[in-house]
Design an enzyme around this catalytic site. Sequence first.
Site, PDB file in Angstrom:
ATOM      1  N   LYS A  11       0.785  -1.196   0.138  1.00  0.00           N
ATOM      2  CA  LYS A  11      -0.037  -0.082   0.021  1.00  0.00           C
ATOM      3  C   LYS A  11       0.904   1.160  -0.057  1.00  0.00           C
ATOM      4  O   LYS A  11       2.106   1.358  -0.869  1.00  0.00           O
ATOM      5  CB  LYS A  11      -1.005  -0.148   1.190  1.00  0.00           C
ATOM      6  CG  LYS A  11      -1.775  -1.496   1.194  1.00  0.00           C
ATOM      7  CD  LYS A  11      -2.834  -1.492   2.357  1.00  0.00           C
ATOM      8  CE  LYS A  11      -3.578  -2.977   1.913  1.00  0.00           C
ATOM      9  NZ  LYS A  11      -4.783  -3.154   2.789  1.00  0.00           N
ATOM     10  N   HIS A  97      -7.889  -3.533  -6.351  1.00  0.00           N
ATOM     11  CA  HIS A  97      -8.110  -3.553  -4.985  1.00  0.00           C
ATOM     12  C   HIS A  97      -9.077  -3.015  -4.265  1.00  0.00           C
ATOM     13  O   HIS A  97      -9.649  -1.779  -4.985  1.00  0.00           O
ATOM     14  CB  HIS A  97      -6.635  -3.140  -4.210  1.00  0.00           C
ATOM     15  CG  HIS A  97      -6.582  -3.432  -2.990  1.00  0.00           C
ATOM     16  ND1 HIS A  97      -7.216  -2.802  -1.862  1.00  0.00           N
ATOM     17  CD2 HIS A  97      -5.943  -4.412  -2.262  1.00  0.00           C
ATOM     18  CE1 HIS A  97      -6.866  -3.223  -0.816  1.00  0.00           C
ATOM     19  NE2 HIS A  97      -6.141  -4.274  -0.972  1.00  0.00           N
ATOM     20  N   GLU A  99      -9.525  -0.928  -1.966  1.00  0.00           N
ATOM     21  CA  GLU A  99      -9.073   0.561  -1.593  1.00  0.00           C
ATOM     22  C   GLU A  99      -9.338   1.314  -2.956  1.00  0.00           C
ATOM     23  O   GLU A  99      -9.656   2.417  -2.905  1.00  0.00           O
ATOM     24  CB  GLU A  99      -7.862   0.794  -0.848  1.00  0.00           C
ATOM     25  CG  GLU A  99      -7.812   0.104   0.540  1.00  0.00           C
ATOM     26  CD  GLU A  99      -6.861  -0.523   1.152  1.00  0.00           C
ATOM     27  OE1 GLU A  99      -5.666  -0.138   0.557  1.00  0.00           O
ATOM     28  OE2 GLU A  99      -6.896  -1.374   2.157  1.00  0.00           O
ATOM     29  N   GLU A 169     -10.561 -11.023  -1.357  1.00  0.00           N
ATOM     30  CA  GLU A 169     -10.250 -10.134  -0.037  1.00  0.00           C
ATOM     31  C   GLU A 169     -11.722  -9.360   0.300  1.00  0.00           C
ATOM     32  O   GLU A 169     -12.041  -8.386  -0.129  1.00  0.00           O
ATOM     33  CB  GLU A 169      -9.404  -8.584  -0.421  1.00  0.00           C
ATOM     34  CG  GLU A 169      -7.960  -9.337  -0.960  1.00  0.00           C
ATOM     35  CD  GLU A 169      -7.104  -8.046  -0.556  1.00  0.00           C
ATOM     36  OE1 GLU A 169      -5.820  -8.663  -0.102  1.00  0.00           O
ATOM     37  OE2 GLU A 169      -7.201  -6.919  -1.222  1.00  0.00           O
ATOM     38  N   GLY A 175      -7.314  -5.023   7.265  1.00  0.00           N
ATOM     39  CA  GLY A 175      -6.721  -3.977   7.947  1.00  0.00           C
ATOM     40  C   GLY A 175      -7.487  -3.852   9.241  1.00  0.00           C
ATOM     41  O   GLY A 175      -7.180  -2.943  10.125  1.00  0.00           O
ATOM     42  N   SER A 215      -6.190  -9.323   6.799  1.00  0.00           N
ATOM     43  CA  SER A 215      -5.423  -9.659   8.175  1.00  0.00           C
ATOM     44  C   SER A 215      -4.486 -11.014   8.278  1.00  0.00           C
ATOM     45  O   SER A 215      -4.758 -11.620   9.348  1.00  0.00           O
ATOM     46  CB  SER A 215      -6.676  -9.661   9.037  1.00  0.00           C
ATOM     47  OG  SER A 215      -6.980  -8.213   9.315  1.00  0.00           O
TER      48      SER A 215
HETATM   49  P1  13P Z   1      -3.999  -6.448   5.807  1.00  0.00           P
HETATM   50  O1  13P Z   1      -3.214  -7.653   5.593  1.00  0.00           O
HETATM   51  O2  13P Z   1      -3.298  -5.132   6.336  1.00  0.00           O
HETATM   52  O3  13P Z   1      -5.539  -6.640   6.152  1.00  0.00           O
HETATM   53  O4  13P Z   1      -4.502  -5.864   4.222  1.00  0.00           O
HETATM   54  C1  13P Z   1      -4.827  -6.609   3.245  1.00  0.00           C
HETATM   55  C2  13P Z   1      -4.746  -6.066   1.974  1.00  0.00           C
HETATM   56  O5  13P Z   1      -5.585  -5.422   1.745  1.00  0.00           O
HETATM   57  C3  13P Z   1      -3.856  -6.745   0.889  1.00  0.00           C
HETATM   58  O6  13P Z   1      -4.285  -6.183  -0.195  1.00  0.00           O
END
Ligand code: 13P
Length: 257
Positions: A11, A97, A99, A169, A175, A215
């Site tokens: 990220k 993704h 996000e 995901e 997160g 996570s």
């Molecule tokens: P986390 O492992 O920090 O939860 O993030 C997962 C993620 O979005 C990987 O692309």
Amino acid sequence: MRNFLIAGNWKMNRNAAETATFFNELSADLKKVPNGVDVLICPVYTSLQAAVETSSKINGFKIGAQNMHFEDSGAFTGEITADMIRETGADYVIIGHSERRQYFAETDETVNKKTIKAIDKGLIPVICVGEHLSERKENKHFDVVKHQVVEAYKNVATGDVSKTVIAYEPVWAIGTGETATSEQAQEMHRFIRSEMEKLYDANTANAVQILYGGSMKPENAGELLECEDVDGGLIGGASLKPDSFLKMIKTASELKK
Ligand code: 13P
């Protein structure tokens, strides 16, 4: 059978100097990617070059970007092309993704365009899908993920599917410290594979790597990776430190399918 893929999504973390430090530390303990495991880190654009150079001490290590544009050039301020990513020596690119979908107006249509362009340019797209918590609560998670998968693979030829990776995901697990249970992960991964079989054929569906993301960390990687249809992880926070990332690579190599 399928290799595992242990992938880090950094990220908006780790500048070029920090990236070099990470790989210098990791390469002290890892000289070669284990058999049966693919290993990938996706840093920010400005750290790609440093990542390609400093990860070259680890035989077989792969680097990827976190996004790209679907056009080859043009007036798209702030964007980057697949060729520019390839020029750094990177081999993968994360597409869609959650996000990007949530904060940067990524849609199923742009995910599809980017997927097709990445394949065309020789980058392996890691196509992200996953439902929001409200969608799971309303029991819509299978429909949501099916739609994302079907749209992402529109006009992708059967022979090109092996040049793609899917990452499931669940948005509620990213997160948050909250992980999908191994049953929830396996159930959705199995479902995605069956949808790929409907879109293509059994061999194609069986060959595609499906990663879990949300996570994942050394403490829970084993139980997730043991699931039949979980072929690796797309790991955020727990991929930022060499020791924790290495632990998950080792877990995968011990579980080799
Ligand atoms: P986390 O492992 O920090 O939860 O993030 C997962 C993620 O979005 C990987 O692309």
